[in-house]
Motif scaffolding. Sequence first.
Motif, PDB file in Angstrom:
ATOM      1  N   ARG A 194       0.838  -1.208   0.000  1.00 36.74           N
ATOM      2  CA  ARG A 194       0.000   0.000   0.000  1.00 36.74           C
ATOM      3  C   ARG A 194       0.866   1.249   0.000  1.00 36.74           C
ATOM      4  N   ASN A 195       1.870   1.295   0.876  1.00 33.35           N
ATOM      5  CA  ASN A 195       2.749   2.460   0.946  1.00 33.35           C
ATOM      6  C   ASN A 195       3.533   2.654  -0.347  1.00 33.35           C
ATOM      7  N   ALA A 196       3.983   1.523  -0.935  1.00 29.31           N
ATOM      8  CA  ALA A 196       4.721   1.604  -2.193  1.00 29.31           C
ATOM      9  C   ALA A 196       3.839   2.165  -3.301  1.00 29.31           C
ATOM     10  N   LYS A 197       2.567   1.796  -3.287  1.00 31.04           N
ATOM     11  CA  LYS A 197       1.644   2.296  -4.306  1.00 31.04           C
ATOM     12  C   LYS A 197       1.430   3.797  -4.146  1.00 31.04           C
ATOM     13  N   VAL A 198       1.283   4.255  -2.928  1.00 31.01           N
ATOM     14  CA  VAL A 198       1.094   5.686  -2.684  1.00 31.01           C
ATOM     15  C   VAL A 198       2.318   6.471  -3.164  1.00 31.01           C
ATOM     16  N   ILE A 199       3.501   5.956  -2.845  1.00 29.66           N
ATOM     17  CA  ILE A 199       4.735   6.612  -3.291  1.00 29.66           C
ATOM     18  C   ILE A 199       4.783   6.666  -4.815  1.00 29.66           C
ATOM     19  N   GLU A 200       4.362   5.573  -5.446  1.00 32.02           N
ATOM     20  CA  GLU A 200       4.394   5.504  -6.920  1.00 32.02           C
ATOM     21  C   GLU A 200       3.486   6.559  -7.540  1.00 32.02           C
ATOM     22  N   VAL A 201       2.230   6.635  -7.079  1.00 30.63           N
ATOM     23  CA  VAL A 201       1.284   7.550  -7.722  1.00 30.63           C
ATOM     24  C   VAL A 201       1.625   9.005  -7.421  1.00 30.63           C
ATOM     25  N   LEU A 202       2.362   9.248  -6.324  1.00 28.55           N
ATOM     26  CA  LEU A 202       2.763  10.612  -5.998  1.00 28.55           C
ATOM     27  C   LEU A 202       4.007  11.052  -6.761  1.00 28.55           C
ATOM     28  N   GLY A 203       4.680  10.094  -7.403  1.00 29.90           N
ATOM     29  CA  GLY A 203       5.855  10.449  -8.194  1.00 29.90           C
ATOM     30  C   GLY A 203       7.172  10.204  -7.497  1.00 29.90           C
ATOM     31  N   GLY A 204       7.159   9.399  -6.411  1.00 30.30           N
ATOM     32  CA  GLY A 204       8.380   9.090  -5.696  1.00 30.30           C
ATOM     33  C   GLY A 204       8.516   9.889  -4.407  1.00 30.30           C
ATOM     34  N   LYS A 205       9.395   9.426  -3.522  1.00 30.15           N
ATOM     35  CA  LYS A 205       9.555  10.062  -2.215  1.00 30.15           C
ATOM     36  C   LYS A 205      10.122  11.480  -2.313  1.00 30.15           C
TER      37      LYS A 205
ATOM     38  N   PHE B 112      -5.647  -5.595  -6.115  1.00 29.52           N
ATOM     39  CA  PHE B 112      -6.370  -4.328  -6.070  1.00 29.52           C
ATOM     40  C   PHE B 112      -5.405  -3.162  -5.875  1.00 29.52           C
ATOM     41  N   ILE B 113      -4.485  -3.311  -4.922  1.00 29.11           N
ATOM     42  CA  ILE B 113      -3.494  -2.263  -4.663  1.00 29.11           C
ATOM     43  C   ILE B 113      -2.644  -2.021  -5.907  1.00 29.11           C
ATOM     44  N   GLU B 114      -2.218  -3.090  -6.559  1.00 32.70           N
ATOM     45  CA  GLU B 114      -1.345  -2.990  -7.730  1.00 32.70           C
ATOM     46  C   GLU B 114      -2.016  -2.206  -8.855  1.00 32.70           C
ATOM     47  N   ASN B 115      -3.321  -2.385  -9.025  1.00 31.55           N
ATOM     48  CA  ASN B 115      -4.041  -1.788 -10.158  1.00 31.55           C
ATOM     49  C   ASN B 115      -4.757  -0.484  -9.807  1.00 31.55           C
ATOM     50  N   TRP B 116      -4.647  -0.029  -8.560  1.00 35.25           N
ATOM     51  CA  TRP B 116      -5.383   1.160  -8.135  1.00 35.25           C
ATOM     52  C   TRP B 116      -4.663   2.436  -8.572  1.00 35.25           C
ATOM     53  N   TYR B 117      -5.471   3.408  -8.991  1.00 37.81           N
ATOM     54  CA  TYR B 117      -4.966   4.760  -9.267  1.00 37.81           C
ATOM     55  C   TYR B 117      -5.979   5.763  -8.734  1.00 37.81           C
ATOM     56  N   PRO B 118      -5.528   6.915  -8.293  1.00 36.77           N
ATOM     57  CA  PRO B 118      -6.452   7.906  -7.725  1.00 36.77           C
ATOM     58  C   PRO B 118      -7.425   8.428  -8.783  1.00 36.77           C
ATOM     59  N   PRO B 119      -8.554   8.956  -8.347  1.00 39.84           N
ATOM     60  CA  PRO B 119      -9.515   9.531  -9.290  1.00 39.84           C
ATOM     61  C   PRO B 119      -8.885  10.703 -10.059  1.00 39.84           C
ATOM     62  N   PHE B 120      -9.494  11.045 -11.183  1.00 42.00           N
ATOM     63  CA  PHE B 120      -8.919  12.033 -12.100  1.00 42.00           C
ATOM     64  C   PHE B 120      -8.629  13.355 -11.399  1.00 42.00           C
ATOM     65  N   GLU B 121      -9.555  13.831 -10.582  1.00 38.74           N
ATOM     66  CA  GLU B 121      -9.366  15.136  -9.915  1.00 38.74           C
ATOM     67  C   GLU B 121      -8.115  15.110  -9.033  1.00 38.74           C
ATOM     68  N   LEU B 122      -7.903  14.005  -8.305  1.00 36.85           N
ATOM     69  CA  LEU B 122      -6.740  13.904  -7.436  1.00 36.85           C
ATOM     70  C   LEU B 122      -5.461  13.744  -8.256  1.00 36.85           C
ATOM     71  N   GLN B 123      -5.546  13.062  -9.365  1.00 40.61           N
ATOM     72  CA  GLN B 123      -4.385  12.961 -10.256  1.00 40.61           C
ATOM     73  C   GLN B 123      -3.944  14.346 -10.724  1.00 40.61           C
ATOM     74  N   GLN B 124      -4.915  15.201 -10.984  1.00 38.73           N
ATOM     75  CA  GLN B 124      -4.601  16.554 -11.430  1.00 38.73           C
ATOM     76  C   GLN B 124      -3.923  17.348 -10.322  1.00 38.73           C
ATOM     77  N   VAL B 125      -4.370  17.143  -9.074  1.00 39.17           N
ATOM     78  CA  VAL B 125      -3.741  17.814  -7.934  1.00 39.17           C
ATOM     79  C   VAL B 125      -2.287  17.379  -7.807  1.00 39.17           C
TER      80      VAL B 125
END
Length: 222
Positions: free
Chosen positions: A142-153, A198-211
């Motif tokens: 879960r933590n690795a996925k969050v780091i990934e979608v945020l663009g790294g630490k 589920f964690i592997e394939n999850w991505y934030p909703p479009f609005e959050l991706q834009q943020v």
Amino acid sequence: MHNRQAVTTSLQVAKSFEKQHKNVLQSIQNLAAENSATRNMFVEGTYVNRGKEYPMVYMNRDGFSLLAMGFTGAKALQFKLAYIEAFNEMEDNLRQHPQPLTLPEQIQIIAQGYDGLAKNVEDIKNRMGLPGNMAHTFSKRRNAKVIEVLGGKKSNAYEDKTVRSRVYRALFSSYCETFNQDRYNDLPMKNFDKALAFIENWYPPFELQQVIQDANAQMTIL
């Protein structure tokens, strides 16, 4: 069966309770050191693994019960009850068979005991939440996925606690909706692999991706 007595081994206890065999042996040694009366409950033996001989311990029901008192949790309770029931069945067979059991009879009794234990294990997997090792693995993914979608630490989005918290909340919300759970660790063990997928394939909703993109773009400008 060992010397016409219903027993289990330190190896089987370690496997069933998901403990390291060396730790189970150490617990038995500690019991023997604390009270010499316990030594009659345990008998040293050996087993062979990849051509090498290693120590193990046979124990009767009293020895197992004493050892298992230190094992806690709902899962441990299920295994304790399963072991005690198996010991009772084996001792009933001893009373009913005054002559030594034949090898096929021994195999049949042991198979029946393992079948009952397997059913208990399956029931635990269907109802119980994640044990510590699975919960730790899930948390790391879960933590690795969050780091990934945020663009790294080192990304601006990750360093922004507000953005990072929004991603964690969005992931948790999607998880709750998908698995009908209120906490991560309450997930039944049978759904563990599905949760990882589920964690592997999850991505934030479009609005959050834009943020996230906007936050990281600000870092580029700076």
